[in-house]
Design a protein around this motif. Structure first.
Motif, mmCIF file in Angstrom:
data_model
loop_
_atom_site.group_PDB
_atom_site.id
_atom_site.type_symbol
_atom_site.label_atom_id
_atom_site.label_comp_id
_atom_site.label_asym_id
_atom_site.label_seq_id
_atom_site.Cartn_x
_atom_site.Cartn_y
_atom_site.Cartn_z
ATOM 1 N N THR A 1 186.388 104.433 -34.559
ATOM 2 C CA THR A 1 184.985 105.042 -33.132
ATOM 3 C C THR A 1 186.515 105.106 -31.731
ATOM 4 O O THR A 1 187.945 104.704 -31.813
ATOM 5 C CB THR A 1 184.691 103.254 -32.944
ATOM 6 O OG1 THR A 1 185.811 102.705 -32.519
ATOM 7 C CG2 THR A 1 184.061 103.120 -34.339
ATOM 8 N N ASP B 1 186.724 104.910 -27.606
ATOM 9 C CA ASP B 1 185.710 105.236 -26.562
ATOM 10 C C ASP B 1 186.030 105.992 -25.243
ATOM 11 O O ASP B 1 186.598 106.695 -25.426
ATOM 12 C CB ASP B 1 186.529 103.526 -25.247
ATOM 13 C CG ASP B 1 185.904 102.521 -26.720
ATOM 14 O OD1 ASP B 1 185.048 102.384 -27.253
ATOM 15 O OD2 ASP B 1 186.767 101.230 -26.663
ATOM 16 N N ARG C 1 180.925 103.951 -26.810
ATOM 17 C CA ARG C 1 181.957 103.977 -27.539
ATOM 18 C C ARG C 1 181.251 105.215 -28.484
ATOM 19 O O ARG C 1 179.481 104.832 -29.604
ATOM 20 C CB ARG C 1 182.443 102.657 -28.417
ATOM 21 C CG ARG C 1 183.151 102.409 -29.427
ATOM 22 C CD ARG C 1 183.292 100.843 -30.184
ATOM 23 N NE ARG C 1 184.230 100.065 -28.892
ATOM 24 C CZ ARG C 1 184.745 99.190 -29.039
ATOM 25 N NH1 ARG C 1 184.020 98.083 -29.700
ATOM 26 N NH2 ARG C 1 185.369 98.740 -27.858
ATOM 27 N N ILE C 2 181.838 106.024 -29.189
ATOM 28 C CA ILE C 2 182.212 106.597 -30.015
ATOM 29 C C ILE C 2 182.195 107.082 -31.688
ATOM 30 O O ILE C 2 183.125 106.285 -31.405
ATOM 31 C CB ILE C 2 181.789 108.197 -29.467
ATOM 32 C CG1 ILE C 2 181.131 108.259 -28.400
ATOM 33 C CG2 ILE C 2 181.691 109.220 -31.429
ATOM 34 C CD1 ILE C 2 181.962 110.031 -27.648
ATOM 35 N N GLY C 3 181.152 106.631 -32.683
ATOM 36 C CA GLY C 3 181.705 106.252 -34.478
ATOM 37 C C GLY C 3 181.052 107.904 -35.113
ATOM 38 O O GLY C 3 180.372 108.429 -34.629
ATOM 39 N N LEU D 1 179.253 100.878 -38.760
ATOM 40 C CA LEU D 1 179.742 101.727 -36.694
ATOM 41 C C LEU D 1 178.865 100.718 -36.115
ATOM 42 O O LEU D 1 179.713 100.340 -34.598
ATOM 43 C CB LEU D 1 179.207 102.734 -37.292
ATOM 44 C CG LEU D 1 180.498 104.297 -38.237
ATOM 45 C CD1 LEU D 1 180.178 105.386 -37.317
ATOM 46 C CD2 LEU D 1 181.924 103.661 -37.556
ATOM 47 N N CYS E 1 179.479 100.853 -31.515
ATOM 48 C CA CYS E 1 179.229 102.367 -31.349
ATOM 49 C C CYS E 1 177.568 102.331 -30.548
ATOM 50 O O CYS E 1 176.845 101.260 -30.847
ATOM 51 C CB CYS E 1 179.136 103.209 -32.610
ATOM 52 S SG CYS E 1 180.657 103.168 -33.410
ATOM 53 N N ASP E 2 177.994 102.911 -29.666
ATOM 54 C CA ASP E 2 176.843 103.334 -28.562
ATOM 55 C C ASP E 2 175.893 104.625 -29.430
ATOM 56 O O ASP E 2 174.981 104.864 -29.488
ATOM 57 C CB ASP E 2 176.806 103.547 -27.172
ATOM 58 C CG ASP E 2 177.658 102.416 -26.626
ATOM 59 O OD1 ASP E 2 176.832 101.134 -26.838
ATOM 60 O OD2 ASP E 2 178.415 102.195 -26.584
ATOM 61 N N ILE F 1 176.787 107.166 -32.778
ATOM 62 C CA ILE F 1 177.115 107.555 -33.958
ATOM 63 C C ILE F 1 177.562 109.236 -34.593
ATOM 64 O O ILE F 1 175.498 109.593 -33.901
ATOM 65 C CB ILE F 1 176.690 107.133 -34.656
ATOM 66 C CG1 ILE F 1 176.944 105.652 -35.278
ATOM 67 C CG2 ILE F 1 176.937 107.931 -36.598
ATOM 68 C CD1 ILE F 1 176.227 104.734 -36.621
ATOM 69 N N VAL G 1 171.588 102.623 -32.336
ATOM 70 C CA VAL G 1 172.056 103.801 -31.200
ATOM 71 C C VAL G 1 171.741 104.509 -31.050
ATOM 72 O O VAL G 1 170.585 105.367 -32.137
ATOM 73 C CB VAL G 1 173.016 103.526 -32.565
ATOM 74 C CG1 VAL G 1 173.948 102.590 -32.644
ATOM 75 C CG2 VAL G 1 173.027 104.289 -34.230
ATOM 76 N N THR H 1 173.385 104.504 -22.261
ATOM 77 C CA THR H 1 174.363 104.164 -22.436
ATOM 78 C C THR H 1 174.794 102.385 -21.950
ATOM 79 O O THR H 1 175.749 101.716 -22.536
ATOM 80 C CB THR H 1 175.955 104.247 -23.400
ATOM 81 O OG1 THR H 1 176.566 105.012 -23.112
ATOM 82 C CG2 THR H 1 175.170 104.948 -24.684
#
Length: 554
Positions: free
Chosen positions: A417, A419, A424-426, A442, A447-448, A450, A496, A544
């Protein structure tokens, strides 16, 4: 073990609240009709004996029964007479604890085989029903049968538990509402677990609540074999458990590709705590504040020529940034290298193509998620790179290798993940997304967004011919060629934004249907953008930030 195909039947029925004796008489008539037609497995809706919308424990008390009890005895008589198996939805009382449950009971020719107590109570149920705990699979001469009740199925773990016990048929009884049916969740659970799903849903109106009907039989590939739109009725279809035992999802042997050692984070209960406090505990890696952002997804057909693919990526990126000020663009799996089964075009961090993409992201101040075959520490990986304003900001190595990649790629072992100001990206790669555990982990990591780069040829979408069941506006009822999309489900079940970038194959008219989904998939019109196969890119504004008035902002 080879088994003989058999006929199954799903009953759709509108019970009258509190009219238990009348409801049971009508149900017995419908069950007997199905049995006389040769059905060997017959399902009835959730709480079919009594109705559903109970105020509290005191009101439902006259309705609850033990298992076995008077009601199950009456259905056992039919099961014995016709040598069939019946799933009955009813309110149950445990005589030892005096707890009430919303239960599904499997009754066979020799009596009660098993009972499932709903594990995820909904709306008013917590006022009267306790939550069940066990999810079991029951052996029968027809095959291995699992039971679920309504909201249970919104959680992928419930069906996964059954699938790991080699379930052949999941009998899902429900009082489903608030969307056109057959519901996308139902289809997704059948497909991702490669099993049949028998769906008995109620229809009609009770205490102002509208139920959706759409009872159906779903095959392991997501095909709707039989369906009832509105009204009382019975739908029939043949069940061949040899199909469910192939254990394949979109052509991949997913049960052989599971990575249980990578799933330990599923034990995390991050949802039990305020997310900002949970993830920022002791000042370690708090969640980004988030913001409104414009994000994009791109799809095209990569070739084996890296320079051609690089040119395509640059052109799309420049167009999206200059045209719409996109801040994040997600590209397909192996978008840069295109060598799906060989890894011959593998790039390392010093390759000219990666340096060019790094400069592009830094110059345009944009985040890019791009799939490629990567050479790293003398190994080859199916990878994603995250490029951003600071250069190469991270990478991910695919954990669940597809069959065609196992000959050249090394499997990764770490979820990643990152930031960003957007949140937060996965990262996920195609075959990973067939495993519900991947997206769930995730999400549990906070995560916000994916970002999933994929090269899936098809089998993850389905249409709807329209429904005559009345729904409150704006719930759709009309014809929809994209009623079901597996990765819309991934967004909704994890709350998400799921950004799905798939390859296209114009020659074979496969792939495509990339999209930006979520985070809430029961809101209509849905907050999503989907690409048809012939389209190249689309964008969507996301937010987000914490909701106004939530604990995160107090």
């Amino acid at each position: 073990m080879h088994t003989t195909p058999f006929l199954a039947a799903v009953i759709q029925f509108e019970p009258t609240l509190g009219a238990k004796n009348s409801n049971i008489d009508k149900l017995l008539t419908l069950v007997e009709e199905a049995a006389q037609q040769g059905a060997k497995l017959i399902t009835t809706p959730e709480m079919a004996t009594t109705g559903y919308c109970w105020y509290d424990r005191e009101e439902v008390t006259p309705m609850v029964e033990t298992v076995p009890g008077d009601s199950t005895d009456r259905f056992y008589e039919l099961a014995q007479r016709y040598q069939c198996y019946i799933v009955l939805g009813m309110p149950e009382v445990d005589i030892e604890t005096s707890l009430y449950y919303n239960s599904a009971v499997l009754i066979g020719p020799d009596g009660i085989i098993g009972c499932h107590r709903k594990s995820h109570p909904f709306i008013a149920e917590p006022k009267w029903a306790a939550a069940g705990e066990n999810h079991k699979v029951f052996d029968t001469p027809l095959g291995r049968i699992g039971l679920l009740v309504c909201m249970d199925i919104q959680f992928p773990e419930t069906t996964t538990l059954l699938a790991l016990e080699k379930v052949d048929v999941i009998c899902h009884i429900s009082n489903w509402l608030m969307e056109r049916t057959p519901a996308p969740f139902w289809i997704s659970r059948a497909v991702e677990n490669s099993c049949y799903l028998l769906e008995s849903n109620r229809w009609g109106l009770e205490r102002g609540v509208k139920f959706s009907g759409g009872s159906c039989i779903i095959e392991p590939d997501g095909n709707i074999a039989a369906v009832i739109d509105g009204g009382d009725g019975i739908a029939y279809s043949e069940i061949d458990t040899n199909r469910s035992r192939q254990g394949q999802v979109l052509g991949e042997s997913v049960f052989l590709q599971r990575r249980a050692e990578c799933y330990t984070l599923l034990m995390s209960d991050s949802f039990l705590w305020n997310p900002q406090e949970f993830f920022g505990l002791y000042g370690k890696k708090p969640l980004p504040n988030g913001k409104k952002s414009l994000i994009s997804v791109a799809q095209f057909s990569p070739t084996d020529n890296v320079d051609d693919n690089l040119t395509q990526i640059i052109n799309i990126t420049e167009s999206l940034v200059h045209k719409s000020a996109s801040e994040l663009i997600v590209f397909p799996e192996l978008a840069l290298t295109g060598d799906y089964s060989r890894g011959h075009n593998a790039q390392d961090r010093q390759s000219e193509a990666l340096i060019t993409l790094t400069k592009l992201a830094m110059k345009l101040r944009v985040y890019l998620v791009i799939g490629l075959s990567e050479k790293h520490d003398d190994k080859l990986y199916n990878s994603q790179m995250l490029f951003g304003p600071q250069g190469i900001e991270g990478h991910y190595h695919q954990i669940h290798l597809a069959a065609e990649q196992q000959g050249w790629a090394t499997a990764g072992g770490e979820w990643r993940t990152f930031d960003t100001p957007m949140g937060r990206i996965g990262l996920l790669l195609g075959n990973d997304a067939l495993f519900p555990e991947s997206s769930r982990i995730l999400a549990l990591m906070g995560c916000d967004i994916i970002a999933c780069s994929a090269a899936l040829k098809g089998g993850f979408i389905g249409g709807h011919l329209g429904s005559k069941v009345l729904q409150n506006y704006p719930i759709p009822t009309g014809v929809d060629p994209l009623h079901w999309h597996l990765f819309r489900t991934r967004a909704g079940e994890n709350n998400v934004y799921f950004v799905f970038a798939n390859v296209t194959d114009s020659e074979n008219k496969s792939g495509g249907y990339s999209g930006i989904f979520g985070p809430e998939t029961f809101t209509f019109p849905r907050n999503e953008h989907i690409l048809w196969q012939e389209e190249e890119e689309t964008s969507q504004q996301i937010d987000t930030r914490s909701l106004p008035g939530s604990p995160d902002l107090l």
